[in-house]
Design a protein around this motif. Sequence first.
Motif, PDB file in Angstrom:
ATOM      1  N   ALA A  71       0.830  -1.207   0.000  1.00  0.00           N
ATOM      2  CA  ALA A  71       0.000   0.000   0.000  1.00  0.00           C
ATOM      3  C   ALA A  71       0.861   1.252   0.000  1.00  0.00           C
ATOM      4  O   ALA A  71       0.482   2.288  -0.568  1.00  0.00           O
ATOM      5  N   GLY A  72       2.029   1.166   0.625  1.00  0.00           N
ATOM      6  CA  GLY A  72       2.943   2.304   0.610  1.00  0.00           C
ATOM      7  C   GLY A  72       3.405   2.638  -0.797  1.00  0.00           C
ATOM      8  O   GLY A  72       3.532   3.813  -1.162  1.00  0.00           O
ATOM      9  N   TYR A  73       3.641   1.602  -1.615  1.00  0.00           N
ATOM     10  CA  TYR A  73       4.038   1.836  -3.000  1.00  0.00           C
ATOM     11  C   TYR A  73       2.887   2.417  -3.813  1.00  0.00           C
ATOM     12  O   TYR A  73       3.081   3.305  -4.650  1.00  0.00           O
ATOM     13  N   LEU A  74       1.686   1.902  -3.578  1.00  0.00           N
ATOM     14  CA  LEU A  74       0.533   2.382  -4.336  1.00  0.00           C
ATOM     15  C   LEU A  74       0.201   3.835  -4.016  1.00  0.00           C
ATOM     16  O   LEU A  74      -0.371   4.545  -4.840  1.00  0.00           O
ATOM     17  N   ALA A  75       0.557   4.282  -2.803  1.00  0.00           N
ATOM     18  CA  ALA A  75       0.290   5.668  -2.420  1.00  0.00           C
ATOM     19  C   ALA A  75       1.338   6.636  -2.958  1.00  0.00           C
ATOM     20  O   ALA A  75       1.134   7.857  -2.917  1.00  0.00           O
ATOM     21  N   MET A 103       7.210  11.474   6.825  1.00  0.00           N
ATOM     22  CA  MET A 103       7.713  10.119   7.020  1.00  0.00           C
ATOM     23  C   MET A 103       8.006   9.849   8.490  1.00  0.00           C
ATOM     24  O   MET A 103       7.743   8.752   8.999  1.00  0.00           O
ATOM     25  N   SER A 104       8.507  10.830   9.202  1.00  0.00           N
ATOM     26  CA  SER A 104       8.917  10.633  10.595  1.00  0.00           C
ATOM     27  C   SER A 104       7.735  10.338  11.508  1.00  0.00           C
ATOM     28  O   SER A 104       7.807   9.452  12.371  1.00  0.00           O
ATOM     29  N   VAL A 105       6.645  11.070  11.336  1.00  0.00           N
ATOM     30  CA  VAL A 105       5.490  10.926  12.229  1.00  0.00           C
ATOM     31  C   VAL A 105       4.895   9.527  12.177  1.00  0.00           C
ATOM     32  O   VAL A 105       4.743   8.865  13.218  1.00  0.00           O
ATOM     33  N   PRO A 106       4.536   8.980  10.996  1.00  0.00           N
ATOM     34  CA  PRO A 106       3.960   7.627  10.990  1.00  0.00           C
ATOM     35  C   PRO A 106       4.945   6.555  11.425  1.00  0.00           C
ATOM     36  O   PRO A 106       4.547   5.556  12.026  1.00  0.00           O
ATOM     37  N   THR A 107       6.237   6.739  11.144  1.00  0.00           N
ATOM     38  CA  THR A 107       7.224   5.751  11.587  1.00  0.00           C
ATOM     39  C   THR A 107       7.255   5.680  13.103  1.00  0.00           C
ATOM     40  O   THR A 107       7.255   4.589  13.691  1.00  0.00           O
ATOM     41  N   LEU A 108       7.273   6.835  13.749  1.00  0.00           N
ATOM     42  CA  LEU A 108       7.251   6.869  15.207  1.00  0.00           C
ATOM     43  C   LEU A 108       5.967   6.255  15.746  1.00  0.00           C
ATOM     44  O   LEU A 108       5.982   5.481  16.718  1.00  0.00           O
ATOM     45  N   LEU A 109       4.839   6.558  15.105  1.00  0.00           N
ATOM     46  CA  LEU A 109       3.558   6.037  15.579  1.00  0.00           C
ATOM     47  C   LEU A 109       3.438   4.528  15.388  1.00  0.00           C
ATOM     48  O   LEU A 109       2.802   3.849  16.198  1.00  0.00           O
ATOM     49  N   LEU A 126      -5.064   0.827  11.487  1.00  0.00           N
ATOM     50  CA  LEU A 126      -4.152   1.934  11.788  1.00  0.00           C
ATOM     51  C   LEU A 126      -2.789   1.719  11.131  1.00  0.00           C
ATOM     52  O   LEU A 126      -2.168   2.666  10.635  1.00  0.00           O
ATOM     53  N   LEU A 127      -2.335   0.463  11.133  1.00  0.00           N
ATOM     54  CA  LEU A 127      -1.061   0.149  10.483  1.00  0.00           C
ATOM     55  C   LEU A 127      -1.134   0.480   8.991  1.00  0.00           C
ATOM     56  O   LEU A 127      -0.185   1.056   8.431  1.00  0.00           O
ATOM     57  N   LEU A 128      -2.248   0.133   8.361  1.00  0.00           N
ATOM     58  CA  LEU A 128      -2.434   0.438   6.937  1.00  0.00           C
ATOM     59  C   LEU A 128      -2.445   1.945   6.706  1.00  0.00           C
ATOM     60  O   LEU A 128      -1.802   2.440   5.759  1.00  0.00           O
ATOM     61  N   LEU A 129      -3.159   2.685   7.544  1.00  0.00           N
ATOM     62  CA  LEU A 129      -3.230   4.143   7.393  1.00  0.00           C
ATOM     63  C   LEU A 129      -1.846   4.776   7.492  1.00  0.00           C
ATOM     64  O   LEU A 129      -1.472   5.631   6.673  1.00  0.00           O
ATOM     65  N   LEU A 130      -1.076   4.359   8.474  1.00  0.00           N
ATOM     66  CA  LEU A 130       0.257   4.933   8.659  1.00  0.00           C
ATOM     67  C   LEU A 130       1.178   4.564   7.503  1.00  0.00           C
ATOM     68  O   LEU A 130       2.025   5.359   7.082  1.00  0.00           O
ATOM     69  N   ARG A 131       0.998   3.359   6.955  1.00  0.00           N
ATOM     70  CA  ARG A 131       1.806   2.947   5.817  1.00  0.00           C
ATOM     71  C   ARG A 131       1.474   3.781   4.574  1.00  0.00           C
ATOM     72  O   ARG A 131       2.364   4.119   3.786  1.00  0.00           O
ATOM     73  N   VAL A 132       0.215   4.115   4.395  1.00  0.00           N
ATOM     74  CA  VAL A 132      -0.188   4.955   3.271  1.00  0.00           C
ATOM     75  C   VAL A 132       0.446   6.342   3.389  1.00  0.00           C
ATOM     76  O   VAL A 132       0.940   6.913   2.397  1.00  0.00           O
ATOM     77  N   VAL A 133       0.470   6.894   4.603  1.00  0.00           N
ATOM     78  CA  VAL A 133       1.113   8.200   4.804  1.00  0.00           C
ATOM     79  C   VAL A 133       2.599   8.109   4.488  1.00  0.00           C
ATOM     80  O   VAL A 133       3.177   9.020   3.876  1.00  0.00           O
ATOM     81  N   GLN A 134       3.234   7.006   4.875  1.00  0.00           N
ATOM     82  CA  GLN A 134       4.641   6.815   4.524  1.00  0.00           C
ATOM     83  C   GLN A 134       4.835   6.809   3.012  1.00  0.00           C
ATOM     84  O   GLN A 134       5.794   7.384   2.494  1.00  0.00           O
ATOM     85  N   VAL A 138       7.280   9.310   0.824  1.00  0.00           N
ATOM     86  CA  VAL A 138       8.416   8.890   0.002  1.00  0.00           C
ATOM     87  C   VAL A 138       8.160   9.204  -1.469  1.00  0.00           C
ATOM     88  O   VAL A 138       9.110   9.414  -2.231  1.00  0.00           O
ATOM     89  N   GLY A 139       6.871   9.273  -1.868  1.00  0.00           N
ATOM     90  CA  GLY A 139       6.556   9.653  -3.236  1.00  0.00           C
ATOM     91  C   GLY A 139       6.993  11.066  -3.559  1.00  0.00           C
ATOM     92  O   GLY A 139       7.328  11.381  -4.706  1.00  0.00           O
ATOM     93  N   GLY A 140       6.999  11.935  -2.566  1.00  0.00           N
ATOM     94  CA  GLY A 140       7.488  13.291  -2.767  1.00  0.00           C
ATOM     95  C   GLY A 140       8.964  13.431  -2.482  1.00  0.00           C
ATOM     96  O   GLY A 140       9.651  14.259  -3.081  1.00  0.00           O
ATOM     97  N   GLU A 141       9.485  12.613  -1.571  1.00  0.00           N
ATOM     98  CA  GLU A 141      10.876  12.738  -1.139  1.00  0.00           C
ATOM     99  C   GLU A 141      11.869  12.416  -2.238  1.00  0.00           C
ATOM    100  O   GLU A 141      12.772  13.199  -2.526  1.00  0.00           O
ATOM    101  N   VAL A 142      11.738  11.256  -2.861  1.00  0.00           N
ATOM    102  CA  VAL A 142      12.786  10.806  -3.777  1.00  0.00           C
ATOM    103  C   VAL A 142      12.897  11.715  -5.003  1.00  0.00           C
ATOM    104  O   VAL A 142      13.987  12.233  -5.291  1.00  0.00           O
ATOM    105  N   PRO A 143      11.794  11.970  -5.754  1.00  0.00           N
ATOM    106  CA  PRO A 143      11.935  12.892  -6.891  1.00  0.00           C
ATOM    107  C   PRO A 143      12.330  14.303  -6.450  1.00  0.00           C
ATOM    108  O   PRO A 143      13.150  14.957  -7.099  1.00  0.00           O
ATOM    109  N   GLY A 144      11.745  14.757  -5.331  1.00  0.00           N
ATOM    110  CA  GLY A 144      12.075  16.092  -4.852  1.00  0.00           C
ATOM    111  C   GLY A 144      13.534  16.227  -4.472  1.00  0.00           C
ATOM    112  O   GLY A 144      14.162  17.263  -4.716  1.00  0.00           O
TER     113      GLY A 144
END
Length: 434
Positions: A71-75, A103-109, A126-134, A138-144
Motif C-alpha cells: 500500500a505504501g508503494y501504491l500511495a 515520514m517521521s510521524v507515521p514511523t514513530l507512531l 491503523l497500520l495500513l493508514l500509517l503505511r499509506v502516509v509513509q 516517500v513519493g514526494g521525497e525521492v523525486p524532490g
Amino acid sequence: MSAIDAIAAGRQRPFDRGDAKTLALSALGGALEFYDFVVFVFFTKILGVLFFPPDTAPWLAQLQVYGIFAAGYLARPLGGIVMAHFGDLVGRKRMFTLSVFLMSVPTLLIGLLPTYAQIGLLAPLLLLLLRVVQGIAVGGEVPGAWVFVAEHVPRGRVGFACASLTSGLTAGILIGSLLAAWINTHFSPEDVAGYAWRIPFLIGGVFGFVAVYLRRWLEETPVFAEMRERKLLARGLPVKQVLAHHGGSVALSMLATWMLTAAIVVVILMTPTLVQTSFQLPAALAFHGNSVATLALVIGCLVAGLAVDRFGAAVALLVGSLGLAASTYALYSHLSAGASAHFVAWYALAGFFTGVVAVVPAVMVAAFPAPIRFSGLSFSYNVAYAVFGGLTPPLIGYLSQSIGGLAPAHYVAMTCVIGIGVAVYLIKRPLPPL
C-alpha cells in the motif's frame, strides 16, 4: 539567449564547500527517510503475528502484511504528484522538508501502535493508514530530493549530485538490514515479539525529526529562486503541462525507471529470499551476501555518478546496463550450477553494477524543463515504480516456478535491454545540459 538558458549559464562555476554541505545533508536525510520506509519489510513476519487475529493462517497473515507494505508503494504516485505540484509552484525546499516530516510521524507512531490483542481490528487498520502516509511521503521525497540536489550544484556535477543522493537512499536500506539483523541476534524471539520490534521504528521516527532539523539549514535551489524572481514559474497544473507537451520525456523516464525497479527489487530486495527458496542457501549466508551487495551498491552509485559527469549519461547508462545484465547472470548461473562458495563475491559484483540506477535520475532531471521538472520527474518515476515495482515480485515468483532458478536473471536482463535502448536513443538525441 532565453531566460531559462540564462539561468543555466549562471551555474557554470566551481563545485564548492557549500555544494558539498548541501549534498551531505540531503543524502543523510534521504538515508534516514528511506530507512523509515523499508524497515517495515524486515519485520513483516512478526507484524503478521501481532497485528492480525491469532487464528489467522501464517501464510495469510504474511500476505496481509505484504499487502499493507505494498500500500505504501501504491500511495507513492498520489504523494508524488501532489507534492511535486506545490514544489513547482511554491518551492523545492518546502516540499523537501515536508516529505521527511511526513515520514517521521507515521514511523514513530508505528513503533507506538497497540497490537491486535489490545485493540482488535483497529490495529491493522491503523497500520495500513500509517503505511499509506509513509508512501505519500516517500513519493514526494525521492523525486524532490533529486531535483533539489541537481539544481544546487554547478553544471557538470549533476551526475555526482544525483548519485550521492541515490547512494544515501540505498544506505538507508543497509542501515535497516543491519539493525534488523542485530535485533534478531541480540533478542530472544519472545522479546522481539514483546517489545524489541518497536525499537527500529522508534529510532527511525526520532532520526527523522533530526533530519527535519538538519534540513532547516538548506537553502532554496538557485534555479527555483531565479525562476521565481524572473516570474518564470509554472502556472495552473504543472502535471497537465507535462502530459500535454512532454509525453516523450515521460515515456523515456518510465522506461529507465523500469530498469531501476528491476535492479533494486530483484537484485537487492528479493534475492536473499530467492536464493533460500530456489537454491537452499542458509538464511545467514543469504543476508550476509545482501549486506555486502548493498554496500557495493552504495559505492556503485557514486562511481556511476562520476561516469555521468565524465562521459555523459548515455554512455554511463549503456555500460552500466551491460554490466548489470552480465553480473546478474553470473550470480544466478553460479548458483544454478550448484556452487555457493563464491556467492558473496558474485552478489557484491551484481550489487556494484546495480549502481547504474544512479544514472536514471540524471536522465530524468535533464528530460524536463525547470518550471515543470519536479512534476514531470515525480509523475514518471512514481507511476512507473508503482506499476513495475508492484508487478515484479509476483511475476518473478511465477517465472521462478515455471522456468527455473535463472528467471530473475532473465527478467533483469530484459529490463537492461530496455536500458540499453534508452542509452542508444540518448546517444542519437542527447538531452540538453541541465
